[in-house]
Design a protein around this motif. Sequence first.
Motif, PDB file in Angstrom:
ATOM      1  N   MET A 174       0.854  -1.189   0.000  1.00 16.17           N
ATOM      2  CA  MET A 174       0.000   0.000   0.000  1.00 16.17           C
ATOM      3  C   MET A 174       0.884   1.231   0.000  1.00 16.17           C
ATOM      4  O   MET A 174       1.991   1.205   0.522  1.00 16.17           O
ATOM      5  CB  MET A 174      -0.892   0.032   1.252  1.00 16.17           C
ATOM      6  N   HIS A 175       0.394   2.302  -0.580  1.00 15.62           N
ATOM      7  CA  HIS A 175       1.117   3.554  -0.498  1.00 15.62           C
ATOM      8  C   HIS A 175       0.235   4.584   0.177  1.00 15.62           C
ATOM      9  O   HIS A 175      -0.970   4.411   0.291  1.00 15.62           O
ATOM     10  CB  HIS A 175       1.554   4.027  -1.891  1.00 15.62           C
ATOM     11  N   HIS A 176       0.849   5.634   0.660  1.00 11.61           N
ATOM     12  CA  HIS A 176       0.122   6.622   1.452  1.00 11.61           C
ATOM     13  C   HIS A 176      -0.003   7.956   0.734  1.00 11.61           C
ATOM     14  O   HIS A 176      -0.260   8.972   1.362  1.00 11.61           O
ATOM     15  CB  HIS A 176       0.823   6.817   2.800  1.00 11.61           C
ATOM     16  N   LEU A 177       0.198   7.954  -0.562  1.00 18.74           N
ATOM     17  CA  LEU A 177       0.020   9.184  -1.314  1.00 18.74           C
ATOM     18  C   LEU A 177      -1.452   9.544  -1.340  1.00 18.74           C
ATOM     19  O   LEU A 177      -2.291   8.704  -1.676  1.00 18.74           O
ATOM     20  CB  LEU A 177       0.524   9.005  -2.752  1.00 18.74           C
ATOM     21  N   PRO A 178      -1.831  10.778  -0.943  1.00 20.47           N
ATOM     22  CA  PRO A 178      -3.239  11.170  -1.011  1.00 20.47           C
ATOM     23  C   PRO A 178      -3.769  10.959  -2.419  1.00 20.47           C
ATOM     24  O   PRO A 178      -3.184  11.416  -3.390  1.00 20.47           O
ATOM     25  CB  PRO A 178      -3.200  12.661  -0.638  1.00 20.47           C
ATOM     26  N   ARG A 179      -4.865  10.244  -2.538  1.00 19.39           N
ATOM     27  CA  ARG A 179      -5.396   9.921  -3.852  1.00 19.39           C
ATOM     28  C   ARG A 179      -6.826  10.435  -3.994  1.00 19.39           C
ATOM     29  O   ARG A 179      -7.663  10.251  -3.129  1.00 19.39           O
ATOM     30  CB  ARG A 179      -5.372   8.406  -4.076  1.00 19.39           C
ATOM     31  N   GLN A 180      -7.068  11.101  -5.101  1.00 19.48           N
ATOM     32  CA  GLN A 180      -8.419  11.502  -5.433  1.00 19.48           C
ATOM     33  C   GLN A 180      -8.922  10.565  -6.518  1.00 19.48           C
ATOM     34  O   GLN A 180      -8.148   9.904  -7.209  1.00 19.48           O
ATOM     35  CB  GLN A 180      -8.441  12.949  -5.923  1.00 19.48           C
ATOM     36  N   ASP A 181     -10.221  10.473  -6.669  1.00 17.08           N
ATOM     37  CA  ASP A 181     -10.768   9.654  -7.740  1.00 17.08           C
ATOM     38  C   ASP A 181     -10.258  10.173  -9.069  1.00 17.08           C
ATOM     39  O   ASP A 181     -10.170  11.385  -9.301  1.00 17.08           O
ATOM     40  CB  ASP A 181     -12.296   9.708  -7.705  1.00 17.08           C
ATOM     41  N   VAL A 182      -9.905   9.252  -9.933  1.00 17.74           N
ATOM     42  CA  VAL A 182      -9.406   9.619 -11.245  1.00 17.74           C
ATOM     43  C   VAL A 182     -10.339   9.089 -12.309  1.00 17.74           C
ATOM     44  O   VAL A 182     -11.049   8.101 -12.104  1.00 17.74           O
ATOM     45  CB  VAL A 182      -7.984   9.081 -11.486  1.00 17.74           C
ATOM     46  N   VAL A 183     -10.352   9.738 -13.433  1.00 19.25           N
ATOM     47  CA  VAL A 183     -11.147   9.307 -14.579  1.00 19.25           C
ATOM     48  C   VAL A 183     -10.173   8.985 -15.702  1.00 19.25           C
ATOM     49  O   VAL A 183      -9.433   9.846 -16.169  1.00 19.25           O
ATOM     50  CB  VAL A 183     -12.134  10.400 -15.034  1.00 19.25           C
ATOM     51  N   HIS A 184     -10.153   7.744 -16.116  1.00 20.89           N
ATOM     52  CA  HIS A 184      -9.306   7.335 -17.220  1.00 20.89           C
ATOM     53  C   HIS A 184     -10.014   7.596 -18.543  1.00 20.89           C
ATOM     54  O   HIS A 184     -11.248   7.632 -18.613  1.00 20.89           O
ATOM     55  CB  HIS A 184      -8.964   5.846 -17.096  1.00 20.89           C
ATOM     56  N   LEU A 185      -9.239   7.750 -19.577  1.00 18.85           N
ATOM     57  CA  LEU A 185      -9.830   7.947 -20.900  1.00 18.85           C
ATOM     58  C   LEU A 185     -10.756   6.790 -21.251  1.00 18.85           C
ATOM     59  O   LEU A 185     -11.807   6.983 -21.867  1.00 18.85           O
ATOM     60  CB  LEU A 185      -8.721   8.075 -21.943  1.00 18.85           C
ATOM     61  N   ALA A 186     -10.373   5.585 -20.827  1.00 16.32           N
ATOM     62  CA  ALA A 186     -11.205   4.412 -21.109  1.00 16.32           C
ATOM     63  C   ALA A 186     -12.566   4.470 -20.435  1.00 16.32           C
ATOM     64  O   ALA A 186     -13.500   3.777 -20.852  1.00 16.32           O
ATOM     65  CB  ALA A 186     -10.468   3.147 -20.661  1.00 16.32           C
ATOM     66  N   ASP A 187     -12.692   5.297 -19.375  1.00 14.51           N
ATOM     67  CA  ASP A 187     -13.970   5.419 -18.668  1.00 14.51           C
ATOM     68  C   ASP A 187     -14.999   6.222 -19.451  1.00 14.51           C
ATOM     69  O   ASP A 187     -16.200   6.082 -19.231  1.00 14.51           O
ATOM     70  CB  ASP A 187     -13.761   6.081 -17.296  1.00 14.51           C
ATOM     71  N   ILE A 188     -14.531   7.066 -20.357  1.00 16.29           N
ATOM     72  CA  ILE A 188     -15.456   7.972 -21.044  1.00 16.29           C
ATOM     73  C   ILE A 188     -15.408   7.856 -22.561  1.00 16.29           C
ATOM     74  O   ILE A 188     -16.243   8.435 -23.247  1.00 16.29           O
ATOM     75  CB  ILE A 188     -15.164   9.443 -20.662  1.00 16.29           C
ATOM     76  N   SER A 189     -14.422   7.096 -23.069  1.00 15.49           N
ATOM     77  CA  SER A 189     -14.268   7.018 -24.510  1.00 15.49           C
ATOM     78  C   SER A 189     -13.918   5.595 -24.916  1.00 15.49           C
ATOM     79  O   SER A 189     -13.068   4.957 -24.295  1.00 15.49           O
ATOM     80  CB  SER A 189     -13.173   7.984 -24.982  1.00 15.49           C
ATOM     81  N   THR A 190     -14.575   5.119 -25.963  1.00 14.16           N
ATOM     82  CA  THR A 190     -14.311   3.777 -26.468  1.00 14.16           C
ATOM     83  C   THR A 190     -13.514   3.872 -27.758  1.00 14.16           C
ATOM     84  O   THR A 190     -13.932   4.517 -28.724  1.00 14.16           O
ATOM     85  CB  THR A 190     -15.621   3.021 -26.744  1.00 14.16           C
ATOM     86  N   ARG A 191     -12.362   3.231 -27.765  1.00  9.40           N
ATOM     87  CA  ARG A 191     -11.513   3.226 -28.960  1.00  9.40           C
ATOM     88  C   ARG A 191     -11.918   2.068 -29.867  1.00  9.40           C
ATOM     89  O   ARG A 191     -12.516   1.084 -29.416  1.00  9.40           O
ATOM     90  CB  ARG A 191     -10.042   3.099 -28.575  1.00  9.40           C
TER      91      ARG A 191
END
Length: 361
Positions: A3-20
């Motif tokens: 595990m790492h302790h870097l503060p993480r915010q939710d991320v949106v990947h390109l794959a989440d919103i766009s289909t190649r």
Amino acid sequence: MSMHHLPRQDVVHLADISTRPPIFTLWERHRHRQAHWIVESVAEATGVFFYVFFGVGAVAGFNIGSLSGESINTLQTVGLGFAFGIMLALVTCSATSGGHFNPAVTICLVIFKGFPPLKAVRYIVSQIIGAYLAAMMVYAQYRPTIRAVEAAMVAKGIFETVNYTPSGLAGIFACYAPAGADLGLALLNEFVCDFLIGLVIWACLDPTNFLVPPSAAPFIIGLTYAVCIWGFALNGLSTNTARDLGTRFAAMSIWGTDAAGGKYAAIAALANIPATILGAVFYEVFLLDSSRVITPIHVSHIGAHLAHQEHCQHGKKPVRQDQETGKTHQHGSFSDDGKAEIQTFEKANKSRDPIQTVQRS
């Protein structure tokens, strides 16, 4: 489970919103698992191609104009050509490979940041190939003009004395010592400029540097190259082993071994490596402080880099441990590089290693 302790915010990947298209999706899956080294090498070659293509193209106009008695480009134009080439290289390709585009930078990252040596060899070879292809492309585009000017030089009896100088046709591509130059002073000129360039690059990689957000680095580094060209190119200046070797090989492909450059070629090709290393050492010893706070924009940048790596490995968002509740969320295992990065984040307030995560991929 790491595990790492870097503060993480939710991320949106390109794959989440766009289909190649399916063929690109299949290629990405294969690339992430078995062929990522190919795209990294292509990115390094492409980045150096940008840098050399626009810079050498500007030199072509400058030298051809001088030889034909026309004012086409100026030294300021040449500096801007290289500067914008570097900016475009970093903007276009650095997200894929880390944006080294210089063997000296790659070697520094091996020494100071644990960059894999075998991967470094691939990067350096790719960088030289990119420079060679860019130089040959410039030659192909300028070939009729170059041949016409060459014929005029032969007719005037100045070809042999002028061509293999900074102002000659071969000087469009390869770096040569100015006429009557003292090689000791040429070495000093090269070393000082490359030391300062290395120092600026290391400052741009410092995640505690509030004055240099990641998005500003391409412009700062590009302009640093430009001011070195404006001020010191007339004394002989290469600044980059890949740029020098690739374009020198191109000049030799066109004009033969006469274009090799003599003793100065070693200075042009190699002096920037120890100079850049010394610049990195200087920054590490005197200017870097691990007690300083990593800037919010760098935390976001590093976090996004880690999220990309995790997504590449698992195709889904990882599980992490909530620092307050202790609950875990979906997570996966990490490669050796990923584990090293996680350990880096855990030590973010004690060490300087987070810089390497911007470079590793």
